[in-house]
Scaffold this active site. Sequence first.
Site, PDB file in Angstrom:
ATOM      1  N   GLY A  68       0.766  -1.242   0.000  1.00 47.49           N
ATOM      2  CA  GLY A  68       0.000   0.000   0.000  1.00 47.49           C
ATOM      3  C   GLY A  68       0.792   1.284   0.000  1.00 47.49           C
ATOM      4  N   GLU A  89       3.822  -6.731   1.780  1.00 48.52           N
ATOM      5  CA  GLU A  89       3.437  -7.159   0.415  1.00 48.52           C
ATOM      6  C   GLU A  89       3.354  -5.933  -0.493  1.00 48.52           C
ATOM      7  OE1 GLU A  89      -0.487  -8.590   1.286  1.00 48.52           O
ATOM      8  OE2 GLU A  89       0.204 -10.253   2.496  1.00 48.52           O
ATOM      9  N   ARG A 120       3.145  -1.497  -5.849  1.00 45.84           N
ATOM     10  CA  ARG A 120       3.367  -0.209  -6.503  1.00 45.84           C
ATOM     11  C   ARG A 120       4.691   0.446  -6.112  1.00 45.84           C
ATOM     12  NH1 ARG A 120      -1.240   2.835  -7.913  1.00 45.84           N
ATOM     13  NH2 ARG A 120      -2.273   1.750  -6.208  1.00 45.84           N
ATOM     14  N   ARG A 173      -5.848   3.069 -15.788  1.00 48.68           N
ATOM     15  CA  ARG A 173      -5.951   3.833 -14.540  1.00 48.68           C
ATOM     16  C   ARG A 173      -6.633   5.196 -14.698  1.00 48.68           C
ATOM     17  NH1 ARG A 173      -2.458   5.279 -11.499  1.00 48.68           N
ATOM     18  NH2 ARG A 173      -3.365   4.479  -9.584  1.00 48.68           N
ATOM     19  N   TYR A 202      -9.826   5.281 -12.491  1.00 47.73           N
ATOM     20  CA  TYR A 202      -9.676   5.979 -11.199  1.00 47.73           C
ATOM     21  C   TYR A 202      -9.495   7.474 -11.356  1.00 47.73           C
ATOM     22  CZ  TYR A 202      -7.893   1.241 -10.162  1.00 47.73           C
ATOM     23  OH  TYR A 202      -7.717  -0.109 -10.059  1.00 47.73           O
ATOM     24  N   CYS A 226     -12.950   3.259 -29.037  1.00 45.48           N
ATOM     25  CA  CYS A 226     -14.249   3.918 -29.241  1.00 45.48           C
ATOM     26  C   CYS A 226     -14.999   4.104 -27.932  1.00 45.48           C
ATOM     27  CB  CYS A 226     -15.081   3.090 -30.202  1.00 45.48           C
ATOM     28  SG  CYS A 226     -14.212   2.839 -31.742  1.00 45.48           S
ATOM     29  N   GLU A 227     -14.477   4.937 -27.073  1.00 51.73           N
ATOM     30  CA  GLU A 227     -15.107   5.272 -25.789  1.00 51.73           C
ATOM     31  C   GLU A 227     -14.651   6.676 -25.445  1.00 51.73           C
ATOM     32  OE1 GLU A 227     -16.607   3.184 -23.306  1.00 51.73           O
ATOM     33  OE2 GLU A 227     -16.146   1.174 -24.069  1.00 51.73           O
ATOM     34  N   TYR A 255       0.318  -1.778 -12.268  1.00 53.73           N
ATOM     35  CA  TYR A 255      -1.107  -1.740 -12.609  1.00 53.73           C
ATOM     36  C   TYR A 255      -1.341  -1.138 -13.993  1.00 53.73           C
ATOM     37  CZ  TYR A 255      -1.239  -2.785  -7.658  1.00 53.73           C
ATOM     38  OH  TYR A 255      -1.020  -3.379  -6.424  1.00 53.73           O
TER      39      TYR A 255
HETATM   40  N1  LLP Z   1      -1.540  -7.105  -0.703  1.00 57.02           N
HETATM   41  C1  LLP Z   1      -2.873  -7.187  -0.962  1.00 57.02           C
HETATM   42  C2  LLP Z   1      -3.680  -8.135  -0.206  1.00 57.02           C
HETATM   43  C3  LLP Z   1      -3.453  -6.349  -1.941  1.00 57.02           C
HETATM   44  O1  LLP Z   1      -4.757  -6.420  -2.157  1.00 57.02           O
HETATM   45  C4  LLP Z   1      -2.642  -5.434  -2.658  1.00 57.02           C
HETATM   46  C5  LLP Z   1      -3.215  -4.550  -3.679  1.00 57.02           C
HETATM   47  C6  LLP Z   1      -1.263  -5.405  -2.374  1.00 57.02           C
HETATM   48  C7  LLP Z   1      -0.752  -6.249  -1.384  1.00 57.02           C
HETATM   49  C8  LLP Z   1      -0.308  -4.483  -3.076  1.00 57.02           C
HETATM   50  O2  LLP Z   1      -0.651  -3.156  -2.887  1.00 57.02           O
HETATM   51  P1  LLP Z   1       0.349  -1.988  -3.353  1.00 57.02           P
HETATM   52  O3  LLP Z   1       1.605  -2.095  -2.532  1.00 57.02           O
HETATM   53  O4  LLP Z   1       0.623  -2.186  -4.792  1.00 57.02           O
HETATM   54  O5  LLP Z   1      -0.425  -0.756  -3.080  1.00 57.02           O
HETATM   55  N2  LLP Z   1      -5.294  -1.282  -9.545  1.00 57.02           N
HETATM   56  C9  LLP Z   1      -5.134  -0.285  -8.515  1.00 57.02           C
HETATM   57  C10 LLP Z   1      -4.462  -0.839  -7.280  1.00 57.02           C
HETATM   58  C11 LLP Z   1      -5.192  -2.019  -6.675  1.00 57.02           C
HETATM   59  C12 LLP Z   1      -4.461  -2.618  -5.503  1.00 57.02           C
HETATM   60  C13 LLP Z   1      -5.102  -3.868  -5.043  1.00 57.02           C
HETATM   61  N3  LLP Z   1      -4.446  -4.562  -3.982  1.00 57.02           N
HETATM   62  C14 LLP Z   1      -4.369   0.901  -9.100  1.00 57.02           C
HETATM   63  O6  LLP Z   1      -4.052   0.877 -10.280  1.00 57.02           O
HETATM   64  O7  LLP Z   1      -4.139   1.883  -8.405  1.00 57.02           O
END
Ligand code: LLP
Length: 421
Positions: free
Chosen positions: A239, A277, A280, A316, A320, A346-347, A374
């Site tokens: 996160g 975990e 990003r 994205r 978002y 086409c959107e 992502y």
């Molecule tokens: N662990 C779990 C259980 C997760 O659900 C996620 C992301 C991560 C780790 C990794 O999160 P990060 O460190 O990447 O923030 N598609 C969206 C982001 C969706 C994230 C979903 N879960 C975007 O493009 O911003």
Amino acid sequence: MQWCQYRDGQLLAEDVPLAELAAEFGTPTYVYSKAAILAAYGEFADAARGHDTLVCYALKANANLAVIELLARAGAGFDIVSIGELMRVQAAGGDPAKVVFSGVGKSKADIRAALAAGVRCFNVESEAELRRIDAIAGEMGRRAPVSLRVNPDVDAGTHPYISTGLRENKFGIAHERALAAFQFAASLEHLDVQGIDCHIGSQITEIAPFLAAVDKLLELATRVEAAGIALSHLDFGGGLGIDYQGEVPPSRRALLEAVFERLAAHPLGRRYAVMFEFGRAIVGNAGLLLTRIEYLKSTPVKQFAIVDAAMNDLLRPALYDAWHAVRPVVRRAEEPVVYDVVGPVCESGDWLARERSLSVVVGDLLAIESAGAYAMVMSSNYNARPRAAEVLVDGDRALLVRERETPESLYALERRLPPPG
Ligand code: LLP
């Protein structure tokens, strides 16, 4: 993005001119920097040194085999959410014993494969899943390592689609029901209860929500241990945010140090191994999407730069309202014009960047930044658009790490009708 700078008016990826990459591999193409990926992971790894900590890479951010292999060689663990991701880790030479398996909807086949491979832990999201894993482990004559993902009800202050730690989200087990879930898990014969897991959201730019989650998990750990269930690890998920548009998230080191400090201040905190975990924060700013301008179109109210990348390559912005920096590959001296950068799909939602001041002509290349996470993984074949190539740059070398799809490959799995009559 430090690895992507102008030299003599030309934008380079590490030491390779992006124009050369476009000439060699075509456009659109995702370009990743080996040095940037390793530097980002290395910051986490350095901060974790001396602590019993496994820094996992969340494969969902970018699951290219070369990216996985780089991180596996650097010692990373992996966070997966499907059998497909597990197979990618294995195909890239990663160690299943360093894999944690997250996700709310693990199928029976997923669980069987993960048990057979010997993953480090299942992050379990419900009582029903506990029951399912216990039954399959029993059939296979094994004990499954599990941790329970709790929903700490922490507001990470991010986009509603990517916040996951609030009560109304589908994720995790509600904090007040968590103790009962642990007792249930401990009563199942084929489960080995090991830890508590959470993930509070994504693109988080403050330390405070992470520390709030640490406090919640420690408070729960105290109650779980008091109920006679011994735990060995806490997993704080991913996160950590990145700089898309001038955001200033805490450094990777600062975040980990703050978490370790908070843990050390608690009587139980020092006893547990710790896992993270991150997706990003490891790859997001290590990639860009290279695209070429096909047309410049002027309407009474707007100027459009129509490029050969589209929402199917980078969803994205459409999904978002996300902001990605756009830089021309060649710097021009002409007065800039304000453009919306849009694709051929086409959107009306097919836009990549809005109201950007650019000095460009038709045929120019643009770098759409922060597309390491992502982007490719969320791409689609909408409008029968082949997925873009992926290239990994290493100093002055460029390695094709995924070929561009061909139109034929998109219908290779389809079947025509039987002959009429
Ligand atoms: N662990 C779990 C259980 C997760 O659900 C996620 C992301 C991560 C780790 C990794 O999160 P990060 O460190 O990447 O923030 N598609 C969206 C982001 C969706 C994230 C979903 N879960 C975007 O493009 O911003």
